[in-house]
Design an enzyme around this catalytic site. Structure first.
Site, short mmCIF file in Angstrom:
data_model
loop_
_atom_site.label_atom_id
_atom_site.label_comp_id
_atom_site.label_asym_id
_atom_site.label_seq_id
_atom_site.Cartn_x
_atom_site.Cartn_y
_atom_site.Cartn_z
N CYS A 91 -4.90 8.55 8.94
CA CYS A 91 -5.45 7.39 10.53
C CYS A 91 -5.04 8.51 11.72
O CYS A 91 -3.99 9.15 11.79
CB CYS A 91 -4.43 6.31 10.99
SG CYS A 91 -4.68 5.17 10.12
N LYS A 105 1.13 -1.09 -0.42
CA LYS A 105 -0.08 0.08 0.06
C LYS A 105 0.99 1.19 -0.16
O LYS A 105 0.77 2.47 -0.42
CB LYS A 105 -0.69 0.07 1.50
CG LYS A 105 -1.36 0.90 1.75
CD LYS A 105 -2.65 1.07 2.78
CE LYS A 105 -1.87 2.07 3.93
NZ LYS A 105 -0.89 3.45 4.36
N ASN A 106 1.97 1.15 0.49
CA ASN A 106 2.75 2.63 1.07
C ASN A 106 4.06 3.14 0.21
O ASN A 106 4.66 3.62 -0.34
CB ASN A 106 3.36 2.90 2.59
CG ASN A 106 2.30 2.72 3.86
OD1 ASN A 106 1.10 2.94 3.07
ND2 ASN A 106 3.20 2.30 4.97
N ARG A 158 -3.58 10.26 3.47
CA ARG A 158 -2.71 11.47 3.43
C ARG A 158 -1.74 11.13 1.82
O ARG A 158 -0.73 12.70 2.14
CB ARG A 158 -1.17 10.58 4.41
CG ARG A 158 -2.31 10.60 6.08
CD ARG A 158 -1.18 10.72 7.49
NE ARG A 158 -0.19 11.53 7.11
CZ ARG A 158 -0.27 13.09 7.91
NH1 ARG A 158 -1.04 13.10 7.92
NH2 ARG A 158 0.34 14.12 7.76
N ASP A 211 4.61 -0.12 12.29
CA ASP A 211 3.11 -0.60 12.00
C ASP A 211 3.03 -1.96 12.36
O ASP A 211 1.98 -2.50 11.79
CB ASP A 211 2.74 -0.09 10.01
CG ASP A 211 2.56 0.55 10.45
OD1 ASP A 211 2.09 2.30 9.51
OD2 ASP A 211 4.21 1.59 9.55
N VAL A 262 8.21 6.63 16.75
CA VAL A 262 7.75 6.73 15.20
C VAL A 262 6.58 8.14 15.69
O VAL A 262 6.80 8.98 15.02
CB VAL A 262 7.08 6.02 14.43
CG1 VAL A 262 7.15 6.65 12.97
CG2 VAL A 262 8.43 5.10 14.19
#
Ligand code: EPU
Length: 451
Positions: free
Chosen positions: A122, A24-25, A98, A324, A346
């Site tokens: 989020c 996804k990222n 984002r 994550d 983080v």
């Protein structure tokens, strides 16, 4: 319309095999990069998740024709007619993701101006965009913050710059990359993030004609070029999703093979998984031979029986333990004997979900101090960012409300591991980052249904 709740009958080990697709990222950023090309791009293995839909919608509004390719999961982007979109049209996507902040550089290059809606994503801390805006100003952009969103312009074009990030932010590094590749001259970025997804974005940009050098010590040098063309790319697999299913296997005392999972990108996770007492086997890709069908590679994760062991870990930028990964793993840590420590360095507010686990019988205390590791940025700032997990605890069913994507998956794992029937509200949020998670749960033998 189905109610946004999943009824989960816990207590059954997850058993079976699922597949993860492109990260996804990375995928969402590679989609933005397609805006920079003067010819079509082709991206494979794109998961069907909400973030992809948001970026697809925004690209469409800016004149990029996005079509499904021949292969399942293949998207084709044609940027021949990039055009401005109205703020009203763009604002339909306000608060949804984002990724829109990464449209700045490409739109400034293509149109000379950009409008960015209010960001979503989020709620795991304040998540400011100061590094992004500072970098864009360094390139020569003007930024006008208005109530409806950000208006940017670069009437005189963008010029390369020397810039050092105060913290190796993933998004700000991507912002600099997507802007510097077509800025005039050389850009030197110091203290850059070097996550595998960023290196894969660099591969995408290099395929498009960019000149990018990754030096040691988090320094990236980009030589701007006047023109980029389209790319063809198969992204790295989603290592967050892979770790989430691994944690689910451990917490439910199950056995899950994650096809597509790659050892090299998950080394830090694998070390912790083994230290906790989980077992795994890397299954390498086997090409078809002597008439025998080939086999896709991946990683098999399982609970070997007996008790899990407590660990101390600290989340960090790559190559550290990903932030994550912590929420799904913490559910498994509730089953480990002794005290486990998780120091989140983080994001300042990424432990709120532990309250829900406590309501199910877990014993987790959160602290403002930096526990078990080196002091971090949050230690003196009054954020509860360290957790002590005492185990093992028997988890029982509860009604849960999903607060954000990764915490949501951890709630789901907890419900699967618990005795009894839980109701998990707000599960649609999980579709933001986990493709077909309900079908995958069914494939793994979970007892979960929409009421
Ligand atoms: N930060 C600032 N100012 C900025 C940018 C970041 O202070 O201008 C701070 C953040 O507040 C945070 C830290 O820097 O404390 C790291 O943030 P980063 O910019 O690295 O995160 P991001 O780019 O917003 C991406 C992923 C996140 C993942 C982080 C860290 C995407 C779309 N999101 O976020 O993924 O947790 O990097 O690896 O790539 C998720 O997938 O659920 C998710 C939240």
């Amino acid at each position: 319309m189905t109610e946004d709740v999943l009824v989960v009958h816990g207590g059954t080990p997850l058993e079976g095999r699922i597949r993860v697709r492109g990260a996804k990222n990375l995928v969402s950023k590679a989609m933005v990069a397609a805006l920079l090309g003067d010819s079509p791009s082709r991206l494979f293995d794109v998961p069907k998740i909400r973030d992809v839909e948001v970026v697809r919608g925004l690209l469409g509004l800016h004149g990029v024709k996005v079509t499904d390719g021949e292969e399942d999961g293949e998207l084709v982007f044609d940027p021949a007619n990039v055009e401005s979109a109205s703020t009203d049209q763009i604002n339909v996507h306000a608060g949804s993701s984002r990724i829109p902040i990464l449209f700045c550089g490409p739109l400034l290059h293509r149109l000379g101006h950009a409008f960015i809606p209010d960001l979503g994503g989020c709620h795991i801390g304040p998540r400011p965009i100061d590094f992004h805006l500072q970098a864009l100003r360094e390139f020569g952009a003007t930024v006008d913050k208005r109530p409806e969103g950000l208006h940017l312009s670069a009437p005189n074009g963008l010029r390369g710059t020397k810039f050092s990030l105060p913290y190796p932010s993933v998004g700000a590094t991507e912002q600099v990359l997507l802007t510097a590749v077509m800025a005039e001259g050389v850009t030197e970025l110091r203290n850059a993030a070097v996550e595998p997804e960023i290196l894969d974005l660099i591969c995408v940009l290099q395929k498009m004609g960019a000149i990018i050098k990754v030096h040691t010590d988090r320094v990236i040098e980009i030589q701007g070029v006047p023109k980029l063309h389209g790319y063809t790319h198969r992204p790295i697999p989603d290592r967050i999703e892979a770790a989430s299913w691994a944690a689910a296997a451990l917490a439910t005392r199950g056995h899950v093979e994650v096809l597509g999972a790659q050892q090299a990108d998950m080394m830090t996770f694998l070390n912790i998984f083994r230290s906790v007492g989980g077992e795994y086997e890397v299954t390498d890709l086997r090409p078809p031979r002597n008439g025998q069908p080939g086999q896709e590679g991946g990683i098999r994760f399982w609970h070997p029986g007996g008790e899990l062991k407590s660990v101390a870990l600290e989340t960090d930028v790559h190559p550290g333990f990903m932030t994550d990964w912590q929420q799904p793993l913490v559910v498994a840590l509730t089953q480990a004997r002794g005290l486990s420590i998780v120091h989140e360095t983080v994001y300042e507010q990424r432990l709120g979900y532990t309250e829900a686990l406590n309501s199910m019988g877990a014993n987790i205390q959160v602290y403002r101090d930096c526990l078990g590791g080196t002091p971090c940025r949050f230690g003196r700032r009054n954020f509860k960012h360290s957790a002590v997990i005492a185990g093992p605890s028997k988890l029982h069913a509860a009604d849960l409300v999903i607060p954000d994507l990764r915490a949501g998956f951890s709630h789901l794992i907890a419900a699967l591991a618990a005795e009894g029937t839980s109701r998990v509200y707000g599960v649609d949020l999980i579709n933001r980052g986990y493709e077909d998670f309900e079908a995958k749960l069914a494939d793994l033998g979970a007892h979960a249904e929409r009421p």
